[in-house]
Write an enzyme that holds these catalytic residues in place. Structure first.
Site, PDB file in Angstrom:
ATOM      1  CG  ASP A 239      33.491  32.622  32.802  1.00 27.51           C
ATOM      2  OD1 ASP A 239      33.572  31.549  33.391  1.00 27.51           O
ATOM      3  OD2 ASP A 239      33.806  33.712  33.299  1.00 27.51           O
TER       4      ASP A 239
ATOM      5  CG  ASP B 127      36.223  36.500  34.449  1.00 27.69           C
ATOM      6  OD1 ASP B 127      35.608  35.469  34.141  1.00 27.69           O
ATOM      7  OD2 ASP B 127      36.479  36.814  35.618  1.00 27.69           O
TER       8      ASP B 127
ATOM      9  CG  ASP C 116      37.182  31.776  31.637  1.00 22.66           C
ATOM     10  OD1 ASP C 116      36.653  30.664  31.751  1.00 22.66           O
ATOM     11  OD2 ASP C 116      36.804  32.777  32.273  1.00 22.66           O
TER      12      ASP C 116
HETATM   13  P1  ADP Z   1      33.149  30.731  36.182  1.00 13.85           P
HETATM   14  O1  ADP Z   1      33.518  29.588  35.299  1.00 13.85           O
HETATM   15  O2  ADP Z   1      31.706  30.779  36.499  1.00 13.85           O
HETATM   16  O3  ADP Z   1      33.664  32.047  35.734  1.00 13.85           O
HETATM   17  P2  ADP Z   1      35.417  30.473  37.844  1.00 13.85           P
HETATM   18  O4  ADP Z   1      36.112  29.847  36.717  1.00 13.85           O
HETATM   19  O5  ADP Z   1      35.857  31.811  38.244  1.00 13.85           O
HETATM   20  O6  ADP Z   1      33.858  30.464  37.575  1.00 13.85           O
HETATM   21  O7  ADP Z   1      35.552  29.526  39.093  1.00 13.85           O
HETATM   22  C1  ADP Z   1      34.889  28.300  39.164  1.00 13.85           C
HETATM   23  C2  ADP Z   1      34.788  27.872  40.585  1.00 13.85           C
HETATM   24  O8  ADP Z   1      36.091  27.522  41.075  1.00 13.85           O
HETATM   25  C3  ADP Z   1      34.280  28.938  41.492  1.00 13.85           C
HETATM   26  O9  ADP Z   1      32.893  28.925  41.570  1.00 13.85           O
HETATM   27  C4  ADP Z   1      34.935  28.584  42.806  1.00 13.85           C
HETATM   28  O10 ADP Z   1      34.123  27.665  43.505  1.00 13.85           O
HETATM   29  C5  ADP Z   1      36.209  27.883  42.412  1.00 13.85           C
HETATM   30  N1  ADP Z   1      37.397  28.750  42.556  1.00 13.85           N
HETATM   31  C6  ADP Z   1      38.209  29.168  41.574  1.00 13.85           C
HETATM   32  N2  ADP Z   1      39.198  29.938  42.056  1.00 13.85           N
HETATM   33  C7  ADP Z   1      39.002  30.020  43.370  1.00 13.85           C
HETATM   34  C8  ADP Z   1      39.677  30.694  44.439  1.00 13.85           C
HETATM   35  N3  ADP Z   1      40.750  31.437  44.246  1.00 13.85           N
HETATM   36  N4  ADP Z   1      39.164  30.560  45.672  1.00 13.85           N
HETATM   37  C9  ADP Z   1      38.070  29.834  45.878  1.00 13.85           C
HETATM   38  N5  ADP Z   1      37.402  29.196  44.926  1.00 13.85           N
HETATM   39  C10 ADP Z   1      37.846  29.267  43.691  1.00 13.85           C
HETATM   40 MG    MG Z   2      34.975  33.680  35.221  1.00  7.70          MG
END
Ligand code: ADP
Ligand code: MG
Length: 644
Positions: A347, A537, A541
């Site tokens: 991720d 994390d 996920d």
């Molecule tokens: P990754 O899959 O790269 O780990 P995340 O799963 O953490 O990324 O989040 C994916 C996307 O969802 C982020 O890039 C963001 O744009 C959006 N997102 C998720 N949670 C939030 C939040 N609490 N506030 C703002 N944006 C969020």
């Molecule tokens: Mg993440």
């Protein structure tokens, strides 16, 4: 597929296969019985020329036998009652009682004595590993947000009183037992009940420490102090880790069920066949004591003690070695799977990157000021545990933020809430676009958080994250081992592409919804006979962590829900620990197979020798004890032999 089996009742403590309560430490009392028995045996051996009286001799050795023999006899009795007629306990009971019948008292005592000592050593090693696991679990700081008046105070759960109100955000673990004081919530209760489906509860229902909030920000009225709440979870986790059987261990159990009846039959044949032979060949004199002795020696040697002791111990050595490195492995079977991984899916945010965002620029829509935009977004983000949320809230004054109601977090999307009666959406572009709101797109490698109020677009904030220092080294090492690396992210494709090219990851996908991550992982797992690990994390996920063959979570930055769903937790968040975990898995597997081969090899040699009459009962006992000790040393040494 992976084995996520619990005990039948789900309580994690009804393990009939294990003969020991592995969670209670080995106290000094455990040494009394073997010590008494050992002293009696030595005195008996040294003084046997002084006492001629056979009854006294017999009584003396029975006295020496009982302290170590009784527990095994009891175990045999229980296994018979459970309908298991061929356990290693029964084998040992027959062999030792047989030794007494043919007058070889000291040998009978010695078999039981050495077995007991072996078991004690094993228990000690298990204790050590369990303590490491427990220490690791304790490292993660637990906290509770208490509502006192208008204020939110973050405290250690032990400082929270009964009847106080605590607030829990989506993705967080509830720290204390209590009563739900919000209208509705969806909870992940897998840690406590083993039930994987989310549990829906309404106001007034009881919630327990260890359950994880999935959707809304909720409030809970505390009903029990911390000491009574948290303990059960930690204990059940440790117990699960100790009881989850790895394939090699299961293999031995199944094997014993076939093996024991066969050796019992062979021993009977060793005693009976020469007798039949003497019928047909009168010149052959059958000395029944001789053949009974050989049969019994055969039985004693065939006791699979060394195997039974050393295999679980090998996994414990591995789990202990991992714990020392800050890697919490939730079961021996995952060590096995770690050694077989050929594909790793990462991720992005919080896994490859530090999750420490800094605000690059604020881009309000026409008619909105930067302050208004930041203020609105921060007011809502205060209720999220996502790294983006923390970064945004840190740039504002928390006391100035607006009150917010009805907060729901959509993992991997963002949040929906109401401020002064108006619906506010904060998150990635798709969240707003699904409601038909048009958003600005800017083609840079930054992460964007968009905002809309009552259907009107308010603009976005662009943030930037930094790569973890050890990312390229760790990935380089994995690539050298021939592992195929993938990157799946919920972030914008342009951001993901830039990072992937920096790290040299060829397979990457961005703009994924949580369900897309699941689909892609399933495809990967089905497309070939791959063994796939997922490293993540975030809240979104959790499903992929549970689905992959081995789910690896970041323990420091990771959300509770991810840590719970994972099989392996990296407490320090360092990517270098992934190759380390794989190395430990491989080493453990290697040591366990060494032990199996060693134990069997020596066993077969001695068995052949004894049937031919060349091995005495003493030789048999020492062979078994020797192999067991070697195997134990080999297993315990895992921790010292892993070089990372
Ligand atoms: P990754 O899959 O790269 O780990 P995340 O799963 O953490 O990324 O989040 C994916 C996307 O969802 C982020 O890039 C963001 O744009 C959006 N997102 C998720 N949670 C939030 C939040 N609490 N506030 C703002 N944006 C969020
Ligand atoms: Mg993440």
């Amino acid at each position: 597929m992976k084995e996520k089996e619990n005990s039948a009742c789900g309580c994690g403590c009804c393990c009939h296969e294990s003969t020991h309560e592995h969670t209670s430490p080995v106290g000094w009392r455990a040494y009394i019985a073997p010590l008494v028995s050992f002293l009696l045996l030595i005195v008996g051996l040294v003084g046997q020329h002084w006492v001629e009286h056979p009854q006294i001799r017999l009584a003396w050795y029975i006295l020496a036998y009982l302290p170590v023999g009784l527990p095994v006899l009891k175990e045999s009795w229980e296994s018979i009652r459970e309908g298991e007629y061929f356990s290693e306990f029964i084998l040992m009971s027959i062999a030792t009682i047989g030794a007494f019948i043919i007058g070889e008292y000291p040998e009978g005592v010695a078999v039981m004595l050495f077995y007991t000592i072996g078991e004690l050593l094993q228990d000690k090693a298990v204790d050590r590993a369990t303590r490491h696991i427990r220490e690791l679990l304790d490292v993660r700081p637990e906290q509770a947000t208490v509502i006192r008046g208008e204020q939110r105070i973050v405290l250690h759960p032990s400082e929270v009183q009964k009847d106080e109100i605590i607030e829990v955000k989506p993705g967080e673990r509830i720290a204390l037992d209590g009563i739900l004081a919000s209208p509705h919530v969806s909870l992940d209760t897998a840690a406590l009940t083993g039930e994987s489906l989310p549990k829906e509860l309404t106001e007034g229902a009881e919630v327990l420490a260890g359950m994880i909030v999935l959707d809304n920000v909720i409030r809970v009225r505390v009903s029990r102090p911390y000491a009574d709440s948290a303990l059960s979870r930690i204990l059940s986790m440790v117990q699960e880790a100790t009881e989850r059987k790895a394939p090699a261990e299961l293999f031995i159990r199944h094997f014993a069920r076939v093996y024991t009846p066969i050796v019992t039959l062979l021993a009977t044949l060793i005693i009976a066949l020469p007798f039949l032979y003497s019928w047909f060949v009168p010149s052959f004199t059958y000395i029944w004591q001789d053949w009974l002795y050989r049969g019994l020696v055969f039985l004693v040697i065939s006791c699979p003690c060394a195997l039974v002791i050393s295999i679980p111990l090998g996994y414990f050595g591995g789990i202990g070695a991992a714990s020392r490195q800050g890697i919490l492995c939730k079961g021996g079977n995952y060590l096995d799977l770690l050694s077989k991984i050929d594909t790793i899916v990462f991720d992005k945010t919080g896994t490859l990157t530090k999750g420490q965002f800094s605000v690059r620029h604020i881009c309000p829509a026409a008619g909105i000021t930067s302050d208004q935009l930041l203020h609105t977004i921060a007011s809502v983000e205060r209720f999220s545990v996502h790294p983006i949320a923390k970064a945004i809230v840190n740039t504002t004054d928390v006391d100035q933020l607006s009150p917010v109601d009805n907060i729901t977090e959509k993992g991997g999307f963002g949040l929906i809430a109401t401020i002064a009666g108006k619906q506010v959406m904060v998150g990635k572009a798709q969240l707003l676009e699904m409601e038909g709101i048009a958003v600005d797109h800017e083609d840079t490698a930054t992460t964007h958080v968009h905002c809309a109020m009552d259907g009107r677009y308010m603009g976005y904030i662009a943030l930037e994250d930094t790569l973890k220092e050890d990312a390229s080294d760790a990935l380089q090492r994995l690539r050298q081992w021939g592992l195929s690396l993938h990157l799946l992210s919920g972030d914008r494709t342009s951001t993901v592409a830039q990072l992937a090219s920096r790290l040299g990851i060829r397979h990457f996908l961005g703009d994924l919804l949580p369900a897309d991550k699941v689909n892609h992982l399933t495809q990967l797992q089905q497309s070939s006979s791959r063994c796939v690990a997922f490293v993540g994390d975030g809240m979104n996920d959790a499903p992929v962590l549970a689905l992959s063959h081995v789910g690896i979570a970041m323990g420091g930055l990771g959300t509770d829900v991810a840590i719970e769903a994972a099989d392996v937790v990296i407490q320090t968040d360092q990517l270098a620990k992934i190759p380390a975990a794989i190395a430990i898995g491989r080493k453990t597997r290697q040591i366990i197979w060494q032990n199996i081969i060693l134990a069997f090899g020596i066993k077969i040699v001695i068995l052949l020798l004894s049937t031919a009459g060349y091995a005495s009962l003493w030789a048999a006992v020492f062979a078994d004890v020797g192999v067991a000790l070697l195997a134990i040393l080999n297993a315990v040494s895992i921790q010292y032999r892993i070089k990372i």
